[in-house]
Enzyme design. Structure first.
Site, PDB file in Angstrom:
ATOM      1  N   CYS A   1      64.476  49.213  83.882  1.00  0.00           N
ATOM      2  CA  CYS A   1      64.851  48.179  82.913  1.00  0.00           C
ATOM      3  C   CYS A   1      63.726  47.902  81.910  1.00  0.00           C
ATOM      4  CB  CYS A   1      65.247  46.915  83.665  1.00  0.00           C
ATOM      5  SG  CYS A   1      65.726  45.578  82.592  1.00  0.00           S
TER       6      CYS A   1
ATOM      7  N   ILE B   1      75.191  52.934  76.865  1.00  0.00           N
ATOM      8  CA  ILE B   1      73.819  53.393  76.583  1.00  0.00           C
ATOM      9  C   ILE B   1      73.819  54.349  75.383  1.00  0.00           C
ATOM     10  CG2 ILE B   1      71.873  54.733  77.496  1.00  0.00           C
ATOM     11  CD1 ILE B   1      72.423  53.478  80.236  1.00  0.00           C
TER      12      ILE B   1
ATOM     13  N   GLU C   1      83.424  61.737  73.298  1.00  0.00           N
ATOM     14  CA  GLU C   1      83.810  61.067  74.546  1.00  0.00           C
ATOM     15  C   GLU C   1      85.068  61.748  75.070  1.00  0.00           C
ATOM     16  OE1 GLU C   1      82.958  58.511  76.785  1.00  0.00           O
ATOM     17  OE2 GLU C   1      84.842  59.186  77.665  1.00  0.00           O
TER      18      GLU C   1
ATOM     19  N   ALA D   1      70.841  45.076  85.404  1.00  0.00           N
ATOM     20  CA  ALA D   1      69.605  44.469  85.879  1.00  0.00           C
ATOM     21  C   ALA D   1      69.845  43.122  86.572  1.00  0.00           C
ATOM     22  CB  ALA D   1      68.659  44.283  84.688  1.00  0.00           C
TER      23      ALA D   1
ATOM     24  N   HIS E   1      78.989  21.949  66.193  1.00  0.00           N
ATOM     25  CA  HIS E   1      79.559  22.567  64.992  1.00  0.00           C
ATOM     26  C   HIS E   1      78.492  22.738  63.936  1.00  0.00           C
ATOM     27  CE1 HIS E   1      82.523  23.553  61.974  1.00  0.00           C
ATOM     28  NE2 HIS E   1      81.929  22.711  61.155  1.00  0.00           N
TER      29      HIS E   1
HETATM   30  P1  FAD Z   1      65.300  50.387  88.622  1.00  0.00           P
HETATM   31  O1  FAD Z   1      65.090  49.447  87.529  1.00  0.00           O
HETATM   32  O2  FAD Z   1      65.968  51.657  88.430  1.00  0.00           O
HETATM   33  O3  FAD Z   1      63.939  50.543  89.358  1.00  0.00           O
HETATM   34  C1  FAD Z   1      63.765  51.388  90.438  1.00  0.00           C
HETATM   35  C2  FAD Z   1      62.296  51.654  90.604  1.00  0.00           C
HETATM   36  O4  FAD Z   1      62.119  52.312  91.854  1.00  0.00           O
HETATM   37  C3  FAD Z   1      61.696  52.567  89.549  1.00  0.00           C
HETATM   38  O5  FAD Z   1      60.579  51.940  88.950  1.00  0.00           O
HETATM   39  C4  FAD Z   1      61.257  53.810  90.327  1.00  0.00           C
HETATM   40  O6  FAD Z   1      60.023  54.322  89.833  1.00  0.00           O
HETATM   41  C5  FAD Z   1      61.069  53.235  91.723  1.00  0.00           C
HETATM   42  N1  FAD Z   1      61.212  54.222  92.797  1.00  0.00           N
HETATM   43  C6  FAD Z   1      62.267  55.055  93.017  1.00  0.00           C
HETATM   44  N2  FAD Z   1      62.034  55.797  94.120  1.00  0.00           N
HETATM   45  C7  FAD Z   1      60.826  55.406  94.604  1.00  0.00           C
HETATM   46  C8  FAD Z   1      60.036  55.797  95.718  1.00  0.00           C
HETATM   47  N3  FAD Z   1      60.424  56.741  96.568  1.00  0.00           N
HETATM   48  N4  FAD Z   1      58.845  55.202  95.912  1.00  0.00           N
HETATM   49  C9  FAD Z   1      58.417  54.244  95.059  1.00  0.00           C
HETATM   50  N5  FAD Z   1      59.117  53.830  93.984  1.00  0.00           N
HETATM   51  C10 FAD Z   1      60.303  54.410  93.767  1.00  0.00           C
HETATM   52  N6  FAD Z   1      70.956  46.697  82.322  1.00  0.00           N
HETATM   53  C11 FAD Z   1      71.210  45.467  81.880  1.00  0.00           C
HETATM   54  O7  FAD Z   1      71.529  44.582  82.676  1.00  0.00           O
HETATM   55  N7  FAD Z   1      71.126  45.164  80.545  1.00  0.00           N
HETATM   56  C12 FAD Z   1      70.795  46.098  79.634  1.00  0.00           C
HETATM   57  O8  FAD Z   1      70.725  45.795  78.439  1.00  0.00           O
HETATM   58  C13 FAD Z   1      70.520  47.403  80.071  1.00  0.00           C
HETATM   59  N8  FAD Z   1      70.170  48.359  79.198  1.00  0.00           N
HETATM   60  C14 FAD Z   1      69.860  49.606  79.656  1.00  0.00           C
HETATM   61  C15 FAD Z   1      69.470  50.559  78.737  1.00  0.00           C
HETATM   62  C16 FAD Z   1      69.140  51.829  79.164  1.00  0.00           C
HETATM   63  C17 FAD Z   1      68.709  52.869  78.160  1.00  0.00           C
HETATM   64  C18 FAD Z   1      69.180  52.138  80.560  1.00  0.00           C
HETATM   65  C19 FAD Z   1      68.793  53.503  81.060  1.00  0.00           C
HETATM   66  C20 FAD Z   1      69.561  51.194  81.481  1.00  0.00           C
HETATM   67  C21 FAD Z   1      69.909  49.911  81.030  1.00  0.00           C
HETATM   68  N9  FAD Z   1      70.315  48.923  81.926  1.00  0.00           N
HETATM   69  C22 FAD Z   1      70.604  47.676  81.459  1.00  0.00           C
HETATM   70  C23 FAD Z   1      70.451  49.187  83.369  1.00  0.00           C
HETATM   71  C24 FAD Z   1      69.236  48.622  84.122  1.00  0.00           C
HETATM   72  O9  FAD Z   1      68.074  49.224  83.632  1.00  0.00           O
HETATM   73  C25 FAD Z   1      69.395  48.880  85.618  1.00  0.00           C
HETATM   74  O10 FAD Z   1      70.619  48.371  86.065  1.00  0.00           O
HETATM   75  C26 FAD Z   1      68.279  48.200  86.388  1.00  0.00           C
HETATM   76  O11 FAD Z   1      67.019  48.650  85.976  1.00  0.00           O
HETATM   77  C27 FAD Z   1      68.438  48.454  87.886  1.00  0.00           C
HETATM   78  O12 FAD Z   1      67.425  47.824  88.568  1.00  0.00           O
HETATM   79  P2  FAD Z   1      66.950  48.315  90.003  1.00  0.00           P
HETATM   80  O13 FAD Z   1      65.998  47.276  90.472  1.00  0.00           O
HETATM   81  O14 FAD Z   1      68.107  48.629  90.848  1.00  0.00           O
HETATM   82  O15 FAD Z   1      66.203  49.684  89.805  1.00  0.00           O
END
Ligand code: FAD
Length: 475
Positions: free
Chosen positions: A46, A188, A207, A324, A448
Site C-alpha cells: 500500500c 488499478i 478488457e 488496505a 449547503h
Molecule cells: P501488503 O500491503 O501486500 O503487505 C505485505 C507485506 O508482507 C509486504 O511488505 C511484503 O514485503 C511482506 N512479506 C511478504 N512475504 C514476507 C515474508 N515471507 N517475510 C517477510 N515479509 C513478507 N487498496 C486500497 O484500499 N486503496 C487504494 O487506493 C489502493 N490502491 C492500490 C494501488 C495499487 C497500484 C496496488 C498494487 C494496490 C492498491 N491497493 C489499494 C491494495 C492495497 O495495497 C492492498 O490491499 C494492501 O496493501 C493489503 O495489505 P496487506 O497488509 O494485506 O499486505
C-alpha cells in the site's frame, strides 16, 4: 553472519496496512510484539507500491486535468511543463515520509521491527533471514500472517521486457511513453492509465469482459466510461490479447474479440494489470495445519484464525476485497481475538473506491449483488446535474444512489460516482453500519452547498420529495 534465537508473544509477518495495524494495536494492548518485513520500514504494498504512490500521482493528474478544464471558464494556463525527475522525487518523498513515520510509530510503541524474510519452522517458530545475512529463530505464542499479494501475470508474454510492466513498474514512472496499452480494465489499470494519459501518453485499454470495472453497478460506471472515451485513445471491451511480440519499434499486440482492431497494434509500453495473487506460499506453511482455498487464499474463521490455533492470517492473503482498510480492520480483529476480547470480522459495509476521474465509490449491498441474490430492493438515485455544488464545480457527471429495503426502509447500500466520491462514501458506511433508515438520512441536515447533500437528497428521492428533483412518488 550469526544465528540467534529469541522469543516474543506475537509475531507479525508482513508490515503492510494489515500487519502494522495489528502490531501497533497488540503493542497498545501491552503485548510483546515483533514485526517482520523485507522493507526497511513498515508500509507494505500500500505505502511503497500501491495506494499511496498511485494517489500522489493521481493528484497530479487531477491538477493537470483541472487546469485544462479551466479553459471552459476563461482561464488558460498554457501547456504544462513536466519535470519528470522532480515529479518522481516528490512521489518518492511522500512514500519516504509516510513509511519513515510508521517506523517511528513502531519504535515509539517498542514494537521490535525486524527487516528480513520469514518462513515457518513449525506452528511455534519462525526462521528469519535478516537483511545482511544473519539468521534469527523467533519462537512465538501467536503469529499473524499478513504477507499480502503480488501482481498476477499473463502467460506467453515476452520475459524480462522493459516495455512490459506491472503496477510497480508503472509507479516508477521512468519515462512517459508515447503510447501505452493497459491490459485489464480493473481499478488499478484505469487509475494508472489516467496518470499516464494526463502526462501525455496515448492510452488504450483492453478488457475481456463486457465492460470496464467488472462487477461494479453499471449506472455508476457510465459517467466514468463516458469521460474515459475522451481521456483514453481507445477502450476495447469483450476483447482479449491473443499474441504479444517485441520488436525494435515496440510491443506488437494482436487482439481478438468484439472490439479487436483488425491489424496488430504497436505500443511503446504495455501495462499488465490483470489482478493480484495471494502471497501464501510461505515456506514451512505445509508443516502446519493451515489450509488454502482453491485460489490460494489462506482459510480463516471470523476471528481470522487458521486451522492451526497459533496462526492467524489477515489482509490480501486471506481474500477479497483486497483493500488496505479491510486488511487493517482484520488485523485489529485478530489481535483482539488473541487478547481474549470478544471480536469478530463481520462488516456490513466495506467501502471500495476507484480513484479515477470521476471517482466511483460504494459500500454495503450493490444493485448487481441484489439482482444476483434475487433480493427485492428500492433504489433512489440523485443525479448530480441537480446538485448546486456539482454545478459550481462544473462536474455534473455524477450520481448518488441508495439501495433500500422497501419493507423496513433501511439503507442497505450506497453507491456514488462523481468528484470526491471516495470522501463522500464514509457517510454511507456509517449509515449502513448504524442500520440507518432512509428517513434518518433525509432528516439529517447537510451543509449547503456541498456534494454531501446528494446523500440527503437521494433519501428525499426515495420519498418522492427531493427539493431539487421533481420525481413524485407514484400513487
Ligand atoms: P501488503 O500491503 O501486500 O503487505 C505485505 C507485506 O508482507 C509486504 O511488505 C511484503 O514485503 C511482506 N512479506 C511478504 N512475504 C514476507 C515474508 N515471507 N517475510 C517477510 N515479509 C513478507 N487498496 C486500497 O484500499 N486503496 C487504494 O487506493 C489502493 N490502491 C492500490 C494501488 C495499487 C497500484 C496496488 C498494487 C494496490 C492498491 N491497493 C489499494 C491494495 C492495497 O495495497 C492492498 O490491499 C494492501 O496493501 C493489503 O495489505 P496487506 O497488509 O494485506 O499486505
Amino acid at each position: 553472519m550469526s544465528e540467534k534465537t529469541s522469543s516474543t508473544q506475537l509475531a507479525v509477518v508482513g508490515a503492510g496496512p494489515g500487519g502494522y495495524a495489528a502490531a501497533f494495536l497488540a503493542a497498545d494492548l501491552g503485548m510483546k510484539v515483533a514485526l517482520i518485513d523485507m522493507e526497511p520500514n513498515p508500509g507494505g504494498v500500500c505505502l511503497y507500491v500501491g495506494c499511496i504512490p498511485s494517489k500522489a500521482l493521481l493528484h497530479i493528474a487531477e491538477v493537470l486535468s483541472e487546469a485544462k478544464h479551466a479553459a471552459n471558464w476563461g482561464i488558460e494556463f498554457g501547456e504544462p511543463q513536466i519535470d519528470l525527475a522532480k515529479l518522481r522525487a516528490w512521489k518518492e518523498g511522500v512514500v519516504r515520509k509516510m513509511t519513515g513515520g510508521l517506523g517511528q510509530l513502531s519504535k515509539a510503541r517498542s514494537v521490535q521491527y525486524i527487516q528480513g524474510r520469514a518462513s515457518l519452522l513449525d506452528a511455534k517458530r519462525l526462521r528469519i533471514e535478516k537483511t545482511g545475512g544473519d539468521i534469527e529463530t523467533l519462537s512465538f505464542e501467536h503469529v499473524i500472517l499478513a504477507t499480502g499479494s503480488r501482481p498476477a501475470t499473463l502467460p506467453h508474454l515476452p520475459a524480462d521486457s522493459p516495455r512490459i510492466i506491472n503496477s510497480t513498474g508503472a509507479l516508477e514512472l521512468k519515462s512517459v511513453p508515447k503510447t501505452m496499452l493497459v491490459i485489464g480494465g480493473g481499478y488499478i489499470g484505469l487509475e494508472l492509465g489516467i496518470v499516464y494519459a494526463a502526462l501525455g501518453t496515448q492510452v488504450s485499454v483492453v478488457e475481456m469482459l463486457s465492460g470496464i470495472l467488472p462487477g461494479v453497478d453499471r449506472d455508476l460506471v457510465t459517467p466514468l466510461a463516458k469521460r474515459l472515451s475522451q481521456t483514453f485513445q481507445r477502450v476495447m471491451v469483450n476483447t482479449q490479447v491473443a499474441a504479444v511480440t517485441e520488436t525494435k519499434e515496440g510491443v506488437r499486440v494482436k487482439f481478438e474479440g468484439a472490439e479487436a482492431p483488425p491489424e496488430e497494434q504497436t505500443y511503446e509500453m504495455v501495462l499488465v494489470s490483470v489482478g493480484r495473487k495471494p502471497n501464501s506460499a510461505l515456506p514451512g506453511l505445509d508443516k502446519t495445519q493451515v489450509e488454502l482455498d482453491a485460489r490460494g487464499f489462506i482459510k480463516v474463521d471470523g476471528q481470522r484464525r487458521t486451522k492451526e490455533p497459533t496462526i492467524f492470517a489477515i489482509g490480501d492473503v486471506v481474500g477479497e476485497p483486497m483493500l488496505a482498510h479491510k486488511a487493517s480492520h482484520e488485523g485489529r480483529v485478530a489481535v483482539e481475538a488473541i487478547a481474549g476480547h470478544k471480536a469478530v470480522f463481520e462488516p456490513q459495509a466495506i467501502p471500495a473506491v476507484v480513484f479515477t476521474d470521476p471517482e466511483i465509490a460504494w459500500c454495503g449491498l450493490t444493485e448487481t449483488q441484489a439482482e444476483k441474490e434475487g433480493r427485492k430492493v428500492a433504489v433512489a438515485r440523485f443525479p448530480w446535474g441537480a446538485s448546486g455544488r456539482a454545478t459550481t464545480l462544473d462536474r455534473p457527471d455524477g450520481v448518488t444512489k441508495l439501495i433500500i429495503d422497501p419493507e423496513t426502509e433501511r439503507i442497505l447500500g450506497v453507491g456514488i460516482t462523481g468528484a470526491g466520491a471516495g470522501e463522500l462514501i464514509a457517510e454511507g458506511v456509517l449509515a449502513v453500519e448504524m442500520a440507518a433508515r432512509a428517513s434518518d438520512l433525509r432528516l439529517s441536515i447537510h451543509p449547503h452547498p456541498t456534494l454531501s447533500e446528494t446523500l440527503m437528497e437521494s433519501a428525499e428521492v426515495f420519498f418522492g420529495q427531493s427539493t431539487h428533483l421533481y420525481r413524485p412518488k407514484r400513487k
